[in-house]
Write a protein that holds these residues in place. Sequence first.
Motif, mmCIF file in Angstrom:
data_model
loop_
_atom_site.group_PDB
_atom_site.id
_atom_site.type_symbol
_atom_site.label_atom_id
_atom_site.label_comp_id
_atom_site.label_asym_id
_atom_site.label_seq_id
_atom_site.Cartn_x
_atom_site.Cartn_y
_atom_site.Cartn_z
ATOM 1 N N ASP A 141 -55.697 -34.655 17.698
ATOM 2 C CA ASP A 141 -55.671 -33.797 18.656
ATOM 3 C C ASP A 141 -53.756 -32.953 18.718
ATOM 4 O OD1 ASP A 141 -57.902 -33.122 19.502
ATOM 5 O OD2 ASP A 141 -57.246 -33.953 21.423
ATOM 6 N N ARG A 142 -53.216 -33.804 18.088
ATOM 7 C CA ARG A 142 -51.677 -32.398 17.835
ATOM 8 C C ARG A 142 -50.874 -33.243 16.823
ATOM 9 N NH1 ARG A 142 -47.549 -31.189 21.292
ATOM 10 N NH2 ARG A 142 -45.596 -30.607 20.266
ATOM 11 N N HIS A 143 -51.695 -34.354 16.704
ATOM 12 C CA HIS A 143 -50.829 -34.881 14.975
ATOM 13 C C HIS A 143 -51.844 -34.561 13.391
ATOM 14 C CE1 HIS A 143 -48.423 -35.862 18.695
ATOM 15 N NE2 HIS A 143 -47.337 -35.798 17.705
ATOM 16 N N ILE A 144 -51.143 -34.458 12.330
ATOM 17 C CA ILE A 144 -52.176 -35.366 11.389
ATOM 18 C C ILE A 144 -50.755 -36.366 10.827
ATOM 19 C CG2 ILE A 144 -52.412 -35.333 9.461
ATOM 20 C CD1 ILE A 144 -53.042 -32.325 10.354
ATOM 21 N N CYS A 145 -51.426 -37.929 10.597
ATOM 22 C CA CYS A 145 -50.218 -38.329 10.316
ATOM 23 C C CYS A 145 -50.724 -38.933 8.792
ATOM 24 C CB CYS A 145 -50.498 -39.995 11.165
ATOM 25 S SG CYS A 145 -50.098 -39.472 13.028
ATOM 26 N N VAL A 146 -49.772 -39.277 7.735
ATOM 27 C CA VAL A 146 -49.426 -39.563 6.463
ATOM 28 C C VAL A 146 -49.237 -40.402 5.971
ATOM 29 C CG1 VAL A 146 -49.056 -36.831 5.592
ATOM 30 C CG2 VAL A 146 -50.739 -38.587 4.160
ATOM 31 N N HIS A 147 -48.895 -41.209 4.474
ATOM 32 C CA HIS A 147 -47.453 -41.571 4.677
ATOM 33 C C HIS A 147 -46.754 -40.779 3.510
ATOM 34 C CE1 HIS A 147 -45.714 -44.347 2.226
ATOM 35 N NE2 HIS A 147 -45.375 -44.009 1.396
ATOM 36 N N ALA A 148 -47.844 -39.777 2.710
ATOM 37 C CA ALA A 148 -46.295 -39.210 2.140
ATOM 38 C C ALA A 148 -46.490 -37.885 2.572
ATOM 39 C CB ALA A 148 -47.365 -39.209 0.443
ATOM 40 N N LEU A 150 -48.261 -33.511 2.788
ATOM 41 C CA LEU A 150 -49.290 -32.607 2.487
ATOM 42 C C LEU A 150 -49.522 -31.786 1.735
ATOM 43 C CD1 LEU A 150 -51.814 -31.645 6.240
ATOM 44 C CD2 LEU A 150 -52.004 -33.814 4.306
ATOM 45 N N ASN A 151 -50.130 -31.572 0.132
ATOM 46 C CA ASN A 151 -49.908 -30.645 -0.737
ATOM 47 C C ASN A 151 -50.289 -29.075 -0.066
ATOM 48 O OD1 ASN A 151 -49.646 -28.907 -2.760
ATOM 49 N ND2 ASN A 151 -50.649 -30.629 -4.166
ATOM 50 N N PRO A 152 -49.322 -27.981 -0.233
ATOM 51 C CA PRO A 152 -49.414 -26.568 0.642
ATOM 52 C C PRO A 152 -50.345 -26.024 -0.086
ATOM 53 C CG PRO A 152 -47.149 -27.396 0.284
ATOM 54 C CD PRO A 152 -47.676 -28.434 -0.039
ATOM 55 N N ALA A 153 -50.118 -26.144 -1.646
ATOM 56 C CA ALA A 153 -51.090 -25.359 -2.189
ATOM 57 C C ALA A 153 -52.471 -25.503 -2.244
ATOM 58 C CB ALA A 153 -50.968 -26.420 -3.692
ATOM 59 N N TYR A 154 -52.957 -26.604 -1.423
ATOM 60 C CA TYR A 154 -54.566 -26.693 -1.127
ATOM 61 C C TYR A 154 -54.922 -26.145 -0.010
ATOM 62 C CZ TYR A 154 -55.015 -29.616 -4.902
ATOM 63 O OH TYR A 154 -55.151 -30.468 -5.966
ATOM 64 N N PRO A 155 -55.749 -24.892 0.473
ATOM 65 C CA PRO A 155 -55.753 -24.711 2.031
ATOM 66 C C PRO A 155 -56.419 -25.718 2.844
ATOM 67 C CG PRO A 155 -55.741 -22.816 0.254
ATOM 68 C CD PRO A 155 -55.775 -24.340 -0.389
ATOM 69 N N ASN A 156 -57.753 -26.261 2.357
ATOM 70 C CA ASN A 156 -57.674 -27.074 2.880
ATOM 71 C C ASN A 156 -56.789 -28.384 2.466
ATOM 72 O OD1 ASN A 156 -59.053 -29.122 4.517
ATOM 73 N ND2 ASN A 156 -61.687 -28.622 3.604
ATOM 74 N N TRP A 157 -56.363 -29.590 3.496
ATOM 75 C CA TRP A 157 -55.732 -30.740 3.073
ATOM 76 C C TRP A 157 -56.088 -31.639 2.517
ATOM 77 C CZ3 TRP A 157 -55.605 -34.675 6.290
ATOM 78 C CH2 TRP A 157 -56.233 -34.627 7.534
ATOM 79 N N LYS A 158 -57.682 -31.391 3.430
ATOM 80 C CA LYS A 158 -58.273 -33.025 2.989
ATOM 81 C C LYS A 158 -58.874 -32.767 1.620
ATOM 82 C CE LYS A 158 -59.944 -33.867 7.672
ATOM 83 N NZ LYS A 158 -60.757 -33.876 8.386
ATOM 84 N N ASP A 159 -58.333 -31.527 0.883
ATOM 85 C CA ASP A 159 -59.355 -31.736 0.011
ATOM 86 C C ASP A 159 -57.999 -31.984 -1.771
ATOM 87 O OD1 ASP A 159 -61.597 -30.127 0.164
ATOM 88 O OD2 ASP A 159 -61.146 -28.540 0.147
ATOM 89 N N VAL A 179 -51.693 -25.869 8.366
ATOM 90 C CA VAL A 179 -52.249 -26.721 9.251
ATOM 91 C C VAL A 179 -52.050 -26.143 10.984
ATOM 92 C CG1 VAL A 179 -53.150 -28.715 7.165
ATOM 93 C CG2 VAL A 179 -50.541 -28.672 8.699
ATOM 94 N N ASP A 180 -52.431 -26.951 11.760
ATOM 95 C CA ASP A 180 -52.222 -25.984 13.141
ATOM 96 C C ASP A 180 -51.493 -27.695 13.984
ATOM 97 O OD1 ASP A 180 -54.474 -27.887 13.010
ATOM 98 O OD2 ASP A 180 -55.666 -25.830 14.509
ATOM 99 N N VAL A 199 -34.886 -40.098 12.975
ATOM 100 C CA VAL A 199 -36.266 -39.400 12.783
ATOM 101 C C VAL A 199 -35.902 -37.755 12.115
ATOM 102 C CG1 VAL A 199 -38.018 -38.919 13.763
ATOM 103 C CG2 VAL A 199 -37.520 -41.177 14.041
ATOM 104 N N TRP A 200 -36.643 -37.084 11.627
ATOM 105 C CA TRP A 200 -36.362 -35.643 10.780
ATOM 106 C C TRP A 200 -37.336 -35.137 12.197
ATOM 107 C CZ3 TRP A 200 -38.733 -32.791 7.142
ATOM 108 C CH2 TRP A 200 -38.323 -30.897 6.701
ATOM 109 N N PHE A 201 -37.097 -33.970 12.482
ATOM 110 C CA PHE A 201 -37.494 -32.844 13.303
ATOM 111 C C PHE A 201 -37.538 -31.939 12.628
ATOM 112 C CE2 PHE A 201 -37.107 -36.394 16.634
ATOM 113 C CZ PHE A 201 -38.209 -36.442 17.340
ATOM 114 N N HIS A 202 -38.624 -30.964 12.514
ATOM 115 C CA HIS A 202 -39.228 -30.026 11.360
ATOM 116 C C HIS A 202 -39.731 -29.368 12.155
ATOM 117 C CE1 HIS A 202 -37.375 -26.897 8.680
ATOM 118 N NE2 HIS A 202 -38.524 -26.524 8.212
ATOM 119 N N GLU A 203 -40.408 -27.913 12.169
ATOM 120 C CA GLU A 203 -40.763 -27.351 12.882
ATOM 121 C C GLU A 203 -42.497 -27.330 13.209
ATOM 122 O OE1 GLU A 203 -40.620 -23.167 10.386
ATOM 123 O OE2 GLU A 203 -39.210 -23.727 12.013
ATOM 124 N N ASP A 204 -42.862 -27.602 11.822
ATOM 125 C CA ASP A 204 -44.443 -28.284 11.982
ATOM 126 C C ASP A 204 -44.178 -29.929 10.845
ATOM 127 O OD1 ASP A 204 -43.042 -28.018 8.737
ATOM 128 O OD2 ASP A 204 -44.687 -26.947 7.998
#
Length: 240
Positions: A141-148, A150-159, A179-180, A199-204
Amino acid sequence: MKRTLMISDIHGCLEPFERLLEETRYDPGQDRLVLLGDYVDRGPRSRDVVDKVMELVERHGAVALRGNHDQRLVDLIRTNDSLVRSKFMEHGGKRTIFSYCGLGRDEMNGDTLSEAVSYIKRNYGHHIDFLSKLPLYYEDDRHICVHAGLNPAYPNWKDQPVRDFMYIKKEFFRFRTKVDRTVVFGHTRAEEIHGAPEVWFHEDKIAIDGGCAYGAQLNCLIYEEGAYSTLAIRNRSSSL
């Protein structure tokens, strides 16, 4: 689950990994452990790290994602591509071969690498199967965990292309996501982003790769009841 523990880029550094789990007092019955990939290469004990990750997933319900170095090992064993082999050896793969086969840097040539590939395929095919089937992301509900990232060029990151999940760098961390939820990622060392291994914390987004295999530290990002904390284990001796 009481806590979510997130760790990335172990890179064959078994002792710091085990110490980190001990220091965080990881409890499989209470905590969700999410590992963000890159279990092999650079560090001295890739084989043992994969064994440990398999145990955590299969016996304790941990989540393990696939990193680019894990994919490189899979490709090395399953293909006969000269580019794959050169990239694997160039990016810390020699230590992985030593971990699995006992071959040192001075012993390595084209023939011995072929023999090593055959040896791993025969004796550790279950490791390769495990790594090849790991998911590319984990979400709650709070996070998307990924190795590298998400490409912001894709409106739907899963694509986005599969490669982006494991390899993207500046195109991701320099730009705002679409993403939200907060994106937690490894792959790019925190020191490359803000000049320190912490650890680097940024706004998103949050970068958690502490560069352990480079002699820095292995980070754990802990999320509990809406708040973050971190714990790090230093690795003073470079594994490169």
